[in-house]
Design a protein around this motif. Structure first.
Motif, PDB file in Angstrom:
ATOM      1  N   TYR A  51      -6.805   2.929  -2.831  1.00  0.00           N
ATOM      2  CA  TYR A  51      -5.726   2.639  -1.872  1.00  0.00           C
ATOM      3  C   TYR A  51      -5.740   1.154  -1.515  1.00  0.00           C
ATOM      4  N   LYS A  52      -6.955   0.632  -1.269  1.00  0.00           N
ATOM      5  CA  LYS A  52      -7.056  -0.779  -0.895  1.00  0.00           C
ATOM      6  C   LYS A  52      -6.504  -1.673  -2.020  1.00  0.00           C
ATOM      7  N   SER A  53      -6.839  -1.340  -3.263  1.00  0.00           N
ATOM      8  CA  SER A  53      -6.330  -2.120  -4.395  1.00  0.00           C
ATOM      9  C   SER A  53      -4.804  -2.081  -4.430  1.00  0.00           C
ATOM     10  N   ALA A  54      -4.236  -0.913  -4.141  1.00  0.00           N
ATOM     11  CA  ALA A  54      -2.777  -0.780  -4.143  1.00  0.00           C
ATOM     12  C   ALA A  54      -2.161  -1.614  -3.020  1.00  0.00           C
ATOM     13  N   PHE A  55      -2.801  -1.606  -1.843  1.00  0.00           N
ATOM     14  CA  PHE A  55      -2.287  -2.402  -0.715  1.00  0.00           C
ATOM     15  C   PHE A  55      -2.311  -3.897  -1.058  1.00  0.00           C
ATOM     16  N   ILE A  56      -3.414  -4.335  -1.655  1.00  0.00           N
ATOM     17  CA  ILE A  56      -3.527  -5.751  -2.022  1.00  0.00           C
ATOM     18  C   ILE A  56      -2.412  -6.136  -3.002  1.00  0.00           C
ATOM     19  N   LEU A  57      -2.233  -5.294  -4.024  1.00  0.00           N
ATOM     20  CA  LEU A  57      -1.188  -5.599  -5.012  1.00  0.00           C
ATOM     21  C   LEU A  57       0.188  -5.647  -4.359  1.00  0.00           C
ATOM     22  N   TYR A  58       0.446  -4.677  -3.479  1.00  0.00           N
ATOM     23  CA  TYR A  58       1.756  -4.601  -2.819  1.00  0.00           C
ATOM     24  C   TYR A  58       2.036  -5.865  -2.013  1.00  0.00           C
ATOM     25  N   GLN A  59       1.057  -6.295  -1.234  1.00  0.00           N
ATOM     26  CA  GLN A  59       1.232  -7.476  -0.389  1.00  0.00           C
ATOM     27  C   GLN A  59       1.269  -8.765  -1.215  1.00  0.00           C
ATOM     28  N   THR A  60       0.463  -8.794  -2.282  1.00  0.00           N
ATOM     29  CA  THR A  60       0.450  -9.981  -3.145  1.00  0.00           C
ATOM     30  C   THR A  60       1.814 -10.173  -3.812  1.00  0.00           C
ATOM     31  N   LYS A  61       2.400  -9.059  -4.256  1.00  0.00           N
ATOM     32  CA  LYS A  61       3.759  -9.129  -4.831  1.00  0.00           C
ATOM     33  C   LYS A  61       4.742  -9.622  -3.775  1.00  0.00           C
ATOM     34  N   LYS A  62       4.575  -9.102  -2.549  1.00  0.00           N
ATOM     35  CA  LYS A  62       5.490  -9.442  -1.455  1.00  0.00           C
ATOM     36  C   LYS A  62       5.466 -10.945  -1.179  1.00  0.00           C
TER      37      LYS A  62
ATOM     38  N   ASN B  20      -6.476  -6.052  14.292  1.00  0.00           N
ATOM     39  CA  ASN B  20      -5.988  -4.880  13.536  1.00  0.00           C
ATOM     40  C   ASN B  20      -4.472  -4.706  13.582  1.00  0.00           C
ATOM     41  N   MET B  21      -3.728  -5.784  13.767  1.00  0.00           N
ATOM     42  CA  MET B  21      -2.276  -5.674  13.938  1.00  0.00           C
ATOM     43  C   MET B  21      -1.527  -6.327  12.776  1.00  0.00           C
ATOM     44  N   PRO B  22      -0.259  -5.915  12.541  1.00  0.00           N
ATOM     45  CA  PRO B  22       0.564  -6.616  11.550  1.00  0.00           C
ATOM     46  C   PRO B  22       0.911  -8.018  12.039  1.00  0.00           C
ATOM     47  N   PRO B  23       1.211  -8.960  11.175  1.00  0.00           N
ATOM     48  CA  PRO B  23       1.392  -8.786   9.721  1.00  0.00           C
ATOM     49  C   PRO B  23       0.080  -8.780   8.919  1.00  0.00           C
ATOM     50  N   GLY B  24      -1.058  -9.210   9.531  1.00  0.00           N
ATOM     51  CA  GLY B  24      -2.314  -9.257   8.778  1.00  0.00           C
ATOM     52  C   GLY B  24      -2.772  -7.873   8.337  1.00  0.00           C
ATOM     53  N   ALA B  25      -2.650  -6.901   9.245  1.00  0.00           N
ATOM     54  CA  ALA B  25      -2.949  -5.499   8.921  1.00  0.00           C
ATOM     55  C   ALA B  25      -1.608  -4.765   8.901  1.00  0.00           C
ATOM     56  N   PRO B  26      -0.885  -4.825   7.777  1.00  0.00           N
ATOM     57  CA  PRO B  26       0.503  -4.367   7.730  1.00  0.00           C
ATOM     58  C   PRO B  26       0.618  -2.848   7.804  1.00  0.00           C
ATOM     59  N   HIS B  27       1.770  -2.384   8.261  1.00  0.00           N
ATOM     60  CA  HIS B  27       2.066  -0.945   8.206  1.00  0.00           C
ATOM     61  C   HIS B  27       2.416  -0.589   6.775  1.00  0.00           C
ATOM     62  N   LEU B  28       1.451  -0.088   6.036  1.00  0.00           N
ATOM     63  CA  LEU B  28       1.685   0.369   4.661  1.00  0.00           C
ATOM     64  C   LEU B  28       1.228   1.821   4.593  1.00  0.00           C
TER      65      LEU B  28
ATOM     66  N   HIS C 130       7.636   0.716   7.063  1.00  0.00           N
ATOM     67  CA  HIS C 130       6.274   1.214   6.874  1.00  0.00           C
ATOM     68  C   HIS C 130       6.196   1.671   5.411  1.00  0.00           C
ATOM     69  N   PRO C 131       6.433   0.735   4.479  1.00  0.00           N
ATOM     70  CA  PRO C 131       6.676   1.143   3.088  1.00  0.00           C
ATOM     71  C   PRO C 131       5.474   1.821   2.412  1.00  0.00           C
ATOM     72  N   VAL C 132       5.808   2.671   1.452  1.00  0.00           N
ATOM     73  CA  VAL C 132       4.795   3.377   0.661  1.00  0.00           C
ATOM     74  C   VAL C 132       4.292   2.435  -0.435  1.00  0.00           C
ATOM     75  N   ALA C 133       2.987   2.133  -0.427  1.00  0.00           N
ATOM     76  CA  ALA C 133       2.406   1.233  -1.430  1.00  0.00           C
ATOM     77  C   ALA C 133       1.783   2.016  -2.580  1.00  0.00           C
ATOM     78  N   ALA C 134       1.438   3.278  -2.327  1.00  0.00           N
ATOM     79  CA  ALA C 134       0.799   4.087  -3.368  1.00  0.00           C
ATOM     80  C   ALA C 134       1.166   5.553  -3.213  1.00  0.00           C
TER      81      ALA C 134
ATOM     82  N   ASP D  14      -4.326  -7.344   4.569  1.00  0.00           N
ATOM     83  CA  ASP D  14      -3.425  -6.512   3.749  1.00  0.00           C
ATOM     84  C   ASP D  14      -3.655  -5.017   3.881  1.00  0.00           C
ATOM     85  N   PHE D  15      -4.675  -4.618   4.685  1.00  0.00           N
ATOM     86  CA  PHE D  15      -4.931  -3.187   4.807  1.00  0.00           C
ATOM     87  C   PHE D  15      -4.416  -2.660   6.145  1.00  0.00           C
TER      88      PHE D  15
END
Lengths: 448, 448
Positions: free
Chosen positions: A119-130, A148-156, A233-237, B185-186
């Motif tokens: 899941y963490k790998s998917a979140f990283i990829l999602y944000q890196t693409k973004k 622990n808040m967005p944008p650093g800890a995004p709602h994914l 709150h997009p779906v990353a995986a 990103d998490f």
């Protein structure tokens, strides 16, 4: 024995320094501690550096490792060092049985943390693409993540399916959707859950109904992805089991998985195949998803159990762009690779995948026969290889069947509301299947 | 070697059934698979049941286990069975070195999942108290938990401290507060973070300042607990390291920990001592929190690393009231207990805790000497036993010190913004400390 395990855990590093007074790692501690302090140990008088650090041997090995598992390269000074033979072992053992098309692997401790890290790998990829591949984080991201808040800890979000089981650490548990008791009282994430196809059996008699069921479930997957997108709150995986085990040995068609993958690709979502239960041979293929004829491999395949070590295979684009982002102290356990190596050797030597297919076919035929003999008691015989199951006509009857099987010396696993799952060893033969079938008949007769 | 490991992993159960055609577990699979299929194996013709199931031996062992680790008793038919010698090993090895006052233990795979499961235990206790010990869940709870929503998945929080490191799975990561890169990103939980005392050194010259620092931090802990209570997101657990390692080898006073415990008790919050780095002897005591003279033990103590296996000790009231709530397939790894047993034997035989204290005192004196010699380069020598650290006058200087130590064959660990941490093995002696000190002097001179 002790010393051999220790060596397998990677005591020796390829660094060209011979003495580490300040940071002897645990494995070395142990190895040294096992000799008596009183006895004459060949201890150098002090550190001796014979090349620049890292030395040429280390560099060569790091280069080799980088091709396989970048994360290991970046271990901190106090982490556990990869052993000299680790890259070779990864190639000879884990990569030798990698799902087709996946050539990267990361080992982990168990199934739950394999999923968490996928899941963490998917979140990283999602944000890196973004951020269009940009490697820098904004000041706002760095500041907000500390609380622990967005944008650093995004709602994914990670989308999973009703009846799914993906582990019990809190994030993997947020995607687990089998029994309430596993989840009650724990805080969770607002992540979407889609229905898993619920088929009518026998499959060949209900082709149209089951096809419609596939379509119904996939339409809801799409709706959920859009709904979560709308609430920012997009779906990353998407995570899914090839056969839902804990949830009732529920299977879905190849077409279902193909279309699910299409949706994920269209939406830029990572597809994670959780093969913790199904991987390692019980379906007659090394990986159950090989049955699905996917046009491209799933983005990640997680494993554990029969594989002796936890971990996940992944596509190259899922390697985090910065070091240390997917990391823990142990990163798996090399001693388990020694066990796995032997298991794979025996599987090959004795052609066990073929045995599973032969036994499975015989066993499934036998179960179909039994369901015909006891139509008011069991139905929906299903599964692949020897990973088979049937459903009892009520949860109460299922429980009675299991208790009575046990009294006859046979273990039967309950899963889902009323299913009995079979999980024989890879060495299970037709004669064992016959013993099971005989006892099952006896039990069903006694419960009539 | 292979077979011995397999046995240690618990192949043999005490059940009175001799044959499990339907559910041979992985360990048995492997054991059998290692023999050639072609060779004559002594295989019984079928299942043979000689007593009722579970048999008298199993019952006796389950009773024994129940006293130590309830969770193992409730393994499902398809889980991994505890080996016959497991209760005995738990008592002889893990419980023999339990923190004073804690007599329950659960093994886990690694530090992160030990913390995750400690949090889960705290959540269960918090909610069980809230429903006044009632064991039933409401229909609303069961319904809402399926979609990850309260009241079934309640808004509960774990309070942690700035600079804390508690692991990288998503829930443990929500309490980790050291480096941003570990968290970016998490998705995370809205959980509170309090300041960890930041002391002035030498401690004996800044008693008043440091006491005020304790009070400042504790006041904020109280404020945060109240704030989260008000927003109906109550704190169920506080997690803290006895010495913050990753965050910079930050220590806090015994008084700080005593008062923190007082607050937790008053508020009905579980206090979790994360001894993943500090446990197992490097401070000169088996558990670092033993230094704090707490009037009652912490509710849970988590461990990993030097203990070879992950896990946590806990108070009896933290045993979940229903089975299966703290559970995973592997629940630790008995083969690691074999290693730990040997480590503890050697620690006892060679009186290594005492050696750590002696070496540590000598080493710390030496470091104090060096900080006096290089007052513009390093300061704040601190720590217990040989778990020592000092701070460089700038992050850049710290990095240079570590690079130059390495060139001289000495590993130095970076932690926090500018600290160098020492993590020698338990067998580290005064003569090794002297080698380190000499090289450190050389390095500092060269960087002047």
């Amino acid at each position: 024995m002790l010393r051999r395990i220790i060596n397998a855990q990677g005591t020796r590093t390829a660094a060209s320094t011979h003495f580490y007074p300040a940071a002897l790692k645990d494995a070395v501690n142990l190895s040294s501690a096992c000799g008596s302090r009183g006895s004459k140990i060949q201890e150098p008088a002090g550190p001796k550096v014979v090349t620049a650090v890292p030395g040429p041997k280390t560099k060569a090995l790091l280069k080799e490792l980088n091709e396989i598992q970048r994360v290991l390269v970046n271990r901190p000074a106090l982490g556990v060092y990869p052993g000299k033979d680790w890259p070779q072992k990864m190639r000879d053992v884990l990569l030798a049985v990698a799902p087709p098309g996946l050539d990267m692997v990361s080992t982990m401790m168990c199934g739950a943390c394999s999923n968490e890290n996928a899941y963490k790998s998917a979140f990283i990829l999602y944000q890196t693409k973004k951020r269009c591949g940009k490697l820098e984080f904004t000041e706002e991201e760095v500041k907000s993540v500390a609380i622990n808040m967005p944008p650093g800890a995004p709602h994914l979000a990670v989308l999973s399916f009703n009846g799914a089981f993906h582990g019990r650490t809190l994030a993997s548990l947020a995607t687990t959707r089998s029994k309430a008791i596993q989840k009650l009282d724990f805080p969770s994430f607002d992540w979407p859950v889609a229905p898993f196809p619920h088929y009518k059996y026998p499959l060949d008699q209900f082709c149209n109904e089951n096809k419609k069921e596939d379509e119904r479930c996939l339409a809801i997957v799409c709706e959920l992805i859009e709904k979560w997108e709308k609430k920012q709150h997009p779906v990353a995986a998407v995570v899914i089991e090839p056969i839902q085990s804990e949830g009732g040995d529920n299977e879905a068609s190849s077409e279902f998985f193909q279309k699910l993958q299409e949706i994920c690709i269209a939406k830029g979502i990572s597809l994670i195949m959780d093969e913790v239960q199904t991987g390692g041979g019980p379906t007659g293929k090394m990986w159950c998803h090989e049955y699905f004829d996917l046009p491209t491999p799933p983005d990640m395949v997680t494993f554990s159990k029969k594989m002796m070590t936890g971990g996940y295979y992944f596509k190259r684009e899922l390697r985090p762009p910065q070091p240390f982002r997917i990391f823990n102290t142990w990163m798996g356990d090399p001693s388990k690779i020694v066990l796995l190596e032997r298991v794979l050797e025996v599987m090959k030597r004795d052609n066990l995948l073929n045995l599973v297919l032969e036994t499975g076919q015989h066993f499934k035929c036998g179960l179909h026969q039994v369901e015909k003999e006891f139509p008011n008691m069991i139905h929906s015989v299903r599964g692949r290889g020897t990973l088979l199951a049937f459903t009892a006509c009520s949860p109460q009857l299922r429980d009675k069947i299991i208790v009575n099987l046990k009294k006859c010396g046979v273990m039967g696993g309950a899963c889902g509301p009323a299913a009995v799952r079979l999980r024989p060893a890879l060495i299970f033969e037709k004669k064992h299947a016959d013993i099971y079938l005989d006892i099952l008949r006896t039990v069903l007769k006694s419960l009539k």
